[in-house]
Design a protein around this motif. Sequence first.
Motif, mmCIF file in Angstrom:
data_model
loop_
_atom_site.group_PDB
_atom_site.id
_atom_site.type_symbol
_atom_site.label_atom_id
_atom_site.label_comp_id
_atom_site.label_asym_id
_atom_site.label_seq_id
_atom_site.Cartn_x
_atom_site.Cartn_y
_atom_site.Cartn_z
ATOM 1 N N GLY A 33 0.854 -0.935 -0.597
ATOM 2 C CA GLY A 33 0.342 -0.013 -0.465
ATOM 3 C C GLY A 33 1.156 1.349 0.353
ATOM 4 N N GLN A 39 0.892 4.916 2.228
ATOM 5 C CA GLN A 39 0.540 5.846 2.751
ATOM 6 C C GLN A 39 1.488 7.398 2.132
ATOM 7 N N TRP A 49 -3.489 5.267 5.372
ATOM 8 C CA TRP A 49 -2.945 4.168 4.492
ATOM 9 C C TRP A 49 -3.976 4.302 3.179
ATOM 10 N N PHE A 50 -3.633 3.849 1.950
ATOM 11 C CA PHE A 50 -4.197 4.083 0.833
ATOM 12 C C PHE A 50 -4.062 2.356 0.117
ATOM 13 N N ALA A 51 -5.103 2.240 -0.668
ATOM 14 C CA ALA A 51 -4.856 0.684 -1.235
ATOM 15 C C ALA A 51 -3.732 0.786 -2.523
ATOM 16 N N SER A 52 -4.135 2.543 -2.995
ATOM 17 C CA SER A 52 -3.331 2.895 -4.360
ATOM 18 C C SER A 52 -2.554 3.746 -4.363
#
Length: 81
Positions: free
Chosen positions: A32, A34, A52-55
């Motif tokens: 991921g 951040q 936090w981000f998945a992409s």
Amino acid sequence: MDSDPIHLTRCDPAQNLARFYRLELAGDLFGGVQLLRQWGRLGSAGRIGRTWFASAEAAQASRDDWLRRKRARGYREGQKI
């Protein structure tokens, strides 16, 4: 996915205002991304927030949104803290 940090400052001696804001994207161990945000008075360690981000695209969109908001409040790219 690491990016160069963006350093913003906002200074107005008449109002005793000397603040900084820092935005940085960094990859994490799980694939991921951040968004690291650091803010406070110039000369201090300030506070740190992490999201936090998945992409990478979502993280960049959030960073760009924060950058737009801070520039609207008078922050300009300035010295590194």
